[in-house]
Design an enzyme around this catalytic site. Structure first.
Site, PDB file in Angstrom:
ATOM      1  N   THR A 139       5.905  -1.564 -12.157  1.00 45.10           N
ATOM      2  CA  THR A 139       4.856  -2.561 -11.925  1.00 45.10           C
ATOM      3  C   THR A 139       5.394  -3.981 -12.059  1.00 45.10           C
ATOM      4  OG1 THR A 139       3.279  -0.995 -12.871  1.00 45.10           O
ATOM      5  CG2 THR A 139       2.560  -3.299 -12.718  1.00 45.10           C
ATOM      6  N   ASN A 142       2.654  -9.195  -9.482  1.00 44.41           N
ATOM      7  CA  ASN A 142       1.818  -9.226  -8.272  1.00 44.41           C
ATOM      8  C   ASN A 142       1.807  -7.910  -7.497  1.00 44.41           C
ATOM      9  OD1 ASN A 142       0.916 -11.909  -8.597  1.00 44.41           O
ATOM     10  ND2 ASN A 142       2.908 -12.638  -7.904  1.00 44.41           N
ATOM     11  N   ARG A 250       1.796  11.861 -14.744  1.00 45.90           N
ATOM     12  CA  ARG A 250       0.348  12.009 -14.519  1.00 45.90           C
ATOM     13  C   ARG A 250      -0.112  13.404 -14.938  1.00 45.90           C
ATOM     14  NH1 ARG A 250       0.502   9.351  -8.420  1.00 45.90           N
ATOM     15  NH2 ARG A 250       0.468   7.163  -9.056  1.00 45.90           N
ATOM     16  N   GLU A 370      -0.504   4.589 -14.555  1.00 47.67           N
ATOM     17  CA  GLU A 370      -0.098   5.789 -13.797  1.00 47.67           C
ATOM     18  C   GLU A 370      -0.991   6.002 -12.577  1.00 47.67           C
ATOM     19  OE1 GLU A 370       2.418   7.687 -14.346  1.00 47.67           O
ATOM     20  OE2 GLU A 370       2.989   7.458 -16.449  1.00 47.67           O
TER      21      GLU A 370
HETATM   22  P1  TGC Z   1       3.256   6.114   0.977  1.00 50.15           P
HETATM   23  O1  TGC Z   1       3.614   5.551   2.340  1.00 50.15           O
HETATM   24  O2  TGC Z   1       2.052   6.960   0.849  1.00 50.15           O
HETATM   25  O3  TGC Z   1       4.507   6.919   0.414  1.00 50.15           O
HETATM   26  C1  TGC Z   1       5.816   6.382   0.397  1.00 50.15           C
HETATM   27  C2  TGC Z   1       6.787   7.555   0.205  1.00 50.15           C
HETATM   28  O4  TGC Z   1       6.536   8.172  -1.059  1.00 50.15           O
HETATM   29  C3  TGC Z   1       6.137   9.546  -0.855  1.00 50.15           C
HETATM   30  N1  TGC Z   1       5.088   9.838  -1.857  1.00 50.15           N
HETATM   31  C4  TGC Z   1       5.331  10.592  -2.932  1.00 50.15           C
HETATM   32  N2  TGC Z   1       6.427  11.246  -3.330  1.00 50.15           N
HETATM   33  C5  TGC Z   1       6.355  11.923  -4.487  1.00 50.15           C
HETATM   34  N3  TGC Z   1       5.229  11.950  -5.238  1.00 50.15           N
HETATM   35  C6  TGC Z   1       4.112  11.300  -4.885  1.00 50.15           C
HETATM   36  N4  TGC Z   1       3.026  11.323  -5.664  1.00 50.15           N
HETATM   37  C7  TGC Z   1       4.127  10.576  -3.685  1.00 50.15           C
HETATM   38  N5  TGC Z   1       3.210   9.801  -3.020  1.00 50.15           N
HETATM   39  C8  TGC Z   1       3.822   9.371  -1.902  1.00 50.15           C
HETATM   40  C9  TGC Z   1       5.627   9.611   0.560  1.00 50.15           C
HETATM   41  O5  TGC Z   1       5.718  10.911   1.073  1.00 50.15           O
HETATM   42  C10 TGC Z   1       6.591   8.660   1.247  1.00 50.15           C
HETATM   43  O6  TGC Z   1       7.838   9.326   1.376  1.00 50.15           O
HETATM   44  P2  TGC Z   1       8.809   9.023   2.627  1.00 50.15           P
HETATM   45  O7  TGC Z   1       9.924   9.995   2.493  1.00 50.15           O
HETATM   46  O8  TGC Z   1       7.970   9.208   3.854  1.00 50.15           O
HETATM   47  O9  TGC Z   1       9.231   7.605   2.468  1.00 50.15           O
HETATM   48  O10 TGC Z   1       3.208   4.883  -0.024  1.00 50.15           O
HETATM   49  P3  TGC Z   1       2.181   3.674  -0.156  1.00 50.15           P
HETATM   50  O11 TGC Z   1       2.971   2.418  -0.286  1.00 50.15           O
HETATM   51  O12 TGC Z   1       1.130   3.741   0.934  1.00 50.15           O
HETATM   52  O13 TGC Z   1       1.516   3.947  -1.594  1.00 50.15           O
HETATM   53  C11 TGC Z   1       0.722   5.045  -1.852  1.00 50.15           C
HETATM   54  C12 TGC Z   1       0.063   4.926  -3.273  1.00 50.15           C
HETATM   55  C13 TGC Z   1      -0.960   3.790  -3.287  1.00 50.15           C
HETATM   56  C14 TGC Z   1      -0.646   6.234  -3.523  1.00 50.15           C
HETATM   57  C15 TGC Z   1       1.148   4.680  -4.340  1.00 50.15           C
HETATM   58  O14 TGC Z   1       1.738   3.448  -4.177  1.00 50.15           O
HETATM   59  C16 TGC Z   1       0.604   4.767  -5.747  1.00 50.15           C
HETATM   60  O15 TGC Z   1       0.532   5.856  -6.305  1.00 50.15           O
HETATM   61  N6  TGC Z   1       0.228   3.618  -6.400  1.00 50.15           N
HETATM   62  C17 TGC Z   1      -0.121   3.593  -7.792  1.00 50.15           C
HETATM   63  C18 TGC Z   1       1.011   2.953  -8.582  1.00 50.15           C
HETATM   64  C19 TGC Z   1       1.212   3.588  -9.931  1.00 50.15           C
HETATM   65  O16 TGC Z   1       0.760   4.668 -10.207  1.00 50.15           O
HETATM   66  N7  TGC Z   1       1.937   2.900 -10.777  1.00 50.15           N
HETATM   67  C20 TGC Z   1       2.282   3.436 -12.062  1.00 50.15           C
HETATM   68  C21 TGC Z   1       3.352   2.611 -12.740  1.00 50.15           C
HETATM   69  S1  TGC Z   1       4.129   3.437 -14.081  1.00 50.15           S
HETATM   70  C22 TGC Z   1       2.975   3.483 -15.288  1.00 50.15           C
HETATM   71  O17 TGC Z   1       1.858   3.134 -15.147  1.00 50.15           O
HETATM   72  C23 TGC Z   1       3.455   4.040 -16.555  1.00 50.15           C
HETATM   73  S2  TGC Z   1       2.307   4.056 -17.841  1.00 50.15           S
HETATM   74  C24 TGC Z   1       3.236   4.959 -18.904  1.00 50.15           C
HETATM   75  C25 TGC Z   1       2.614   5.293 -20.163  1.00 50.15           C
HETATM   76  O18 TGC Z   1       2.580   4.440 -21.073  1.00 50.15           O
HETATM   77  O19 TGC Z   1       2.229   6.490 -20.332  1.00 50.15           O
HETATM   78  P1  FAD Z   2      -4.300  -3.857  -9.496  1.00 50.34           P
HETATM   79  O1  FAD Z   2      -3.421  -3.053  -8.615  1.00 50.34           O
HETATM   80  O2  FAD Z   2      -4.312  -5.341  -9.312  1.00 50.34           O
HETATM   81  O3  FAD Z   2      -5.793  -3.319  -9.333  1.00 50.34           O
HETATM   82  C1  FAD Z   2      -6.937  -4.055  -9.781  1.00 50.34           C
HETATM   83  C2  FAD Z   2      -8.186  -3.276  -9.341  1.00 50.34           C
HETATM   84  O4  FAD Z   2      -8.208  -3.183  -7.913  1.00 50.34           O
HETATM   85  C3  FAD Z   2      -8.196  -1.831  -9.866  1.00 50.34           C
HETATM   86  O5  FAD Z   2      -9.510  -1.460 -10.182  1.00 50.34           O
HETATM   87  C4  FAD Z   2      -7.715  -1.038  -8.677  1.00 50.34           C
HETATM   88  O6  FAD Z   2      -8.141   0.310  -8.691  1.00 50.34           O
HETATM   89  C5  FAD Z   2      -8.325  -1.808  -7.534  1.00 50.34           C
HETATM   90  N1  FAD Z   2      -7.594  -1.589  -6.281  1.00 50.34           N
HETATM   91  C6  FAD Z   2      -6.308  -1.919  -5.976  1.00 50.34           C
HETATM   92  N2  FAD Z   2      -6.001  -1.519  -4.753  1.00 50.34           N
HETATM   93  C7  FAD Z   2      -7.100  -0.896  -4.247  1.00 50.34           C
HETATM   94  C8  FAD Z   2      -7.404  -0.247  -3.022  1.00 50.34           C
HETATM   95  N3  FAD Z   2      -6.517  -0.124  -2.042  1.00 50.34           N
HETATM   96  N4  FAD Z   2      -8.657   0.248  -2.863  1.00 50.34           N
HETATM   97  C9  FAD Z   2      -9.585   0.170  -3.854  1.00 50.34           C
HETATM   98  N5  FAD Z   2      -9.346  -0.430  -5.047  1.00 50.34           N
HETATM   99  C10 FAD Z   2      -8.124  -0.942  -5.227  1.00 50.34           C
HETATM  100  N6  FAD Z   2       3.718   0.144 -15.311  1.00 50.34           N
HETATM  101  C11 FAD Z   2       5.028   0.511 -15.291  1.00 50.34           C
HETATM  102  O7  FAD Z   2       5.707   0.386 -14.277  1.00 50.34           O
HETATM  103  N7  FAD Z   2       5.607   1.042 -16.402  1.00 50.34           N
HETATM  104  C12 FAD Z   2       4.940   1.211 -17.573  1.00 50.34           C
HETATM  105  O8  FAD Z   2       5.508   1.712 -18.558  1.00 50.34           O
HETATM  106  C13 FAD Z   2       3.570   0.805 -17.639  1.00 50.34           C
HETATM  107  N8  FAD Z   2       2.891   0.878 -18.809  1.00 50.34           N
HETATM  108  C14 FAD Z   2       1.631   0.350 -18.896  1.00 50.34           C
HETATM  109  C15 FAD Z   2       1.002   0.267 -20.138  1.00 50.34           C
HETATM  110  C16 FAD Z   2      -0.272  -0.299 -20.250  1.00 50.34           C
HETATM  111  C17 FAD Z   2      -0.911  -0.438 -21.594  1.00 50.34           C
HETATM  112  C18 FAD Z   2      -0.946  -0.734 -19.075  1.00 50.34           C
HETATM  113  C19 FAD Z   2      -2.346  -1.303 -19.163  1.00 50.34           C
HETATM  114  C20 FAD Z   2      -0.332  -0.677 -17.842  1.00 50.34           C
HETATM  115  C21 FAD Z   2       0.977  -0.153 -17.732  1.00 50.34           C
HETATM  116  N9  FAD Z   2       1.670  -0.140 -16.516  1.00 50.34           N
HETATM  117  C22 FAD Z   2       2.984   0.259 -16.454  1.00 50.34           C
HETATM  118  C23 FAD Z   2       1.077  -0.770 -15.332  1.00 50.34           C
HETATM  119  C24 FAD Z   2       0.054   0.093 -14.600  1.00 50.34           C
HETATM  120  O9  FAD Z   2       0.675   1.134 -13.905  1.00 50.34           O
HETATM  121  C25 FAD Z   2      -0.735  -0.820 -13.658  1.00 50.34           C
HETATM  122  O10 FAD Z   2      -1.558  -1.636 -14.478  1.00 50.34           O
HETATM  123  C26 FAD Z   2      -1.570  -0.052 -12.654  1.00 50.34           C
HETATM  124  O11 FAD Z   2      -0.741   0.603 -11.721  1.00 50.34           O
HETATM  125  C27 FAD Z   2      -2.558  -0.963 -11.902  1.00 50.34           C
HETATM  126  O12 FAD Z   2      -1.960  -2.139 -11.456  1.00 50.34           O
HETATM  127  P2  FAD Z   2      -2.642  -3.552 -11.783  1.00 50.34           P
HETATM  128  O13 FAD Z   2      -2.950  -3.625 -13.229  1.00 50.34           O
HETATM  129  O14 FAD Z   2      -1.767  -4.606 -11.186  1.00 50.34           O
HETATM  130  O15 FAD Z   2      -4.032  -3.521 -11.021  1.00 50.34           O
END
Ligand code: TGC
Ligand code: FAD
Length: 391
Positions: A139, A142, A250, A370
């Site tokens: 993350t 922006n 997840r 996540e």
């Molecule tokens: P999109 O075009 O759909 O996909 C790009 C490429 O990725 C592949 N793909 C996946 N591969 C493995 N697992 C998945 N779940 C996958 N989803 C998609 C896809 O097949 C494609 O592959 P290729 O070979 O064709 O290039 O990508 P998009 O840019 O449209 O984004 C899709 C979206 C919105 C679902 C994705 O960006 C997303 O999941 N966004 C959410 C971001 C997120 O979850 N961030 C988490 C950050 S880490 C965190 O929060 C840790 S908290 C830790 C803690 O404290 O526990």
């Molecule tokens: P934004 O993406 O700005 O979203 C804001 C709002 O808009 C949300 O309600 C969202 O659902 C909505 N939104 C966005 N896009 C759309 C759409 N297309 N359609 C409808 N609604 C939409 N990240 C890491 O990489 N590593 C970590 O270890 C990690 N740890 C974290 C720990 C904590 C305590 C927290 C709070 C976050 C952590 N994160 C980490 C970041 C986390 O993954 C992001 O906060 C999360 O992915 C959402 O991004 P954002 O906060 O920028 O929200």
């Protein structure tokens, strides 16, 4: 906090679905949480500090890399055991589960899956033992839900890359020894790399003033012309690299949320039997029973969802979309139960005497990180309709 008297609900005898090994893993984790986490967690949450003294115990439980093979220091367990450990840890506190999730699924998993043999041998055993702790930088300020737009970048400089940019909201960042970081190369491809604390130009400022996940350390990763040796690069290109790690984290969260929900339900059930109003326990009022009956129903459904998803994962058949459904459903379920449990505890529910408010505030992060609640809904929506509603 009052003495931990937790008793897990198992309304549908889900226990019968577990092997003896699963039950042993669960009992060990449950006993450890009661002994080591419950007595101190409220104090650490109140002072907004991660209890580093738990690291050795977490490693001893096998919570760092439960499913990583033993030859690399992991516990070599199956996916159900991994889920059970996450459930028990989050029953204690989401922040403790978070630390284990990041270490296992976001640091050890990518090194195991995308790393060279040399990287596996260098990093995995030390991560499994807790000697080194890791964090995961995807993350950016922006770019949260849409990581494909990330600005962090690397430029080829011969035997190393030059990394610039920043990451935000990174769990474990303030104390991590290593960081798995994602940045774009000159061709615009997302690449993964392993950074080590002390590399010139790499800093990890802490994020303060969180009302949620207070017993977990969160920070930024700042890269100012960091020289990353090519030997530290992971062997994967594209967004599928980091998203592949998220599948594993997840999945663990879907179990973890059940742990938090069980703790809230258990506390509310006990409190409702002990609290007398209008001459009888509040458990005798229909409105309280509605809350408790709905809680145990939702927990039971979530337990079964986790077990089935774990079996699919063991068979290598779980899809990312199925994982999204479980993460989204179970976290929302837990948050709703925390709010209802808070009501049952009346004023006591807002105090640190009970775990409710802490769980509730933690789950406000869990529903966002996540992949947010909305993003997971859109993943399911796209899966069933074939239409992309992200942009
Ligand atoms: P999109 O075009 O759909 O996909 C790009 C490429 O990725 C592949 N793909 C996946 N591969 C493995 N697992 C998945 N779940 C996958 N989803 C998609 C896809 O097949 C494609 O592959 P290729 O070979 O064709 O290039 O990508 P998009 O840019 O449209 O984004 C899709 C979206 C919105 C679902 C994705 O960006 C997303 O999941 N966004 C959410 C971001 C997120 O979850 N961030 C988490 C950050 S880490 C965190 O929060 C840790 S908290 C830790 C803690 O404290 O526990
Ligand atoms: P934004 O993406 O700005 O979203 C804001 C709002 O808009 C949300 O309600 C969202 O659902 C909505 N939104 C966005 N896009 C759309 C759409 N297309 N359609 C409808 N609604 C939409 N990240 C890491 O990489 N590593 C970590 O270890 C990690 N740890 C974290 C720990 C904590 C305590 C927290 C709070 C976050 C952590 N994160 C980490 C970041 C986390 O993954 C992001 O906060 C999360 O992915 C959402 O991004 P954002 O906060 O920028 O929200």
């Amino acid at each position: 906090m009052a003495t931990d008297r937790f008793q897990a609900p198992d309304y549908y005898q889900v226990d019968d679905l577990f092997t003896d090994e699963h039950k042993l893993v669960r009992q060990t984790a449950r006993d450890w949480v009661k002994k080591e986490v419950s007595p101190i967690i409220e104090e650490y949450a109140q002072k907004a500090e991660f209890p580093k003294k738990l690291i050795k115990g977490l490693a001893g439980l096998g919570a760092f890399g439960p499913y990583i093979p033993a030859e690399y220091g992991g516990a070599g367990l199956d996916q159900i055991s991994y889920g059970i450990i996450m459930q028990e840890l989050e029953r204690g506190d989401s922040g403790i589960r978070s630390t284990a999730s990041v270490q296992s699924s976001l640091v050890m998993f990518p090194i195991y899956t995308y790393g060279t043999e040399e990287q596996r041998k260098k990093f995995l055993p030390k991560l499994a033992s807790g000697e080194w702790m890791g964090c995961f930088g995807l993350t950016e300020p922006n770019h949260g839900s849409n990581p494909s737009g990330m600005l962090s970048n690397i430029k080829d400089a011969g035997d190393h890359y030059i990394l610039n940019g920043s990451k935000m909201w990174i769990s474990n960042a303030p104390f991590a020894d290593i960081a798995v970081v994602w940045a774009k190369d000159e061709a615009g491809e997302i690449r993964g790399m392993i950074l080590q604390r002390g590399m010139p130009g790499f800093t990890t400022p802490e994020t303060h003033n969180k009302w949620s996940l207070r017993a977990s350390a969160t920070g930024e990763l700042v890269f100012d012309n960091v020289q990353v040796p090519k030997s530290q690069m992971l062997q994967v290109k594209g967004l599928k690299g980091p998203l592949g790690c998220l599948n594993s984290a997840r999945y663990g969260i879907s179990w973890g949320a059940v742990g938090a929900a069980m703790d809230c339900y258990d506390s509310a059930l006990r409190y409702s039997k002990e609290r007398i109003q209008f001459g009888k326990p509040i458990s005798g009022f229909q409105l309280t029973q509605k809350k408790l009956a709905e809680m145990v129903t939702e927990i039971t459904k979530a337990q079964l969802l986790c077990w089935r998803l774990g079996m699919l994962k063991n068979a290598g058949k779980a899809t990312p979309q199925q994982i999204s459904m479980a993460k989204r459903n179970n976290v929302e379920m837990a948050l709703h139960i925390a709010r209802e449990a808070r009501q049952i505890h009346g004023a006591m529910g807002i105090t640190g005497e009970y775990p409710i408010m802490r769980h509730m505030m933690n789950l406000e992060s869990v529903i966002t990180y996540e992949g947010t609640h909305e993003i997971h809904l859109l993943i399911t929506g796209m899966d069933v309709t074939g239409e992309n509603a992200f942009n």
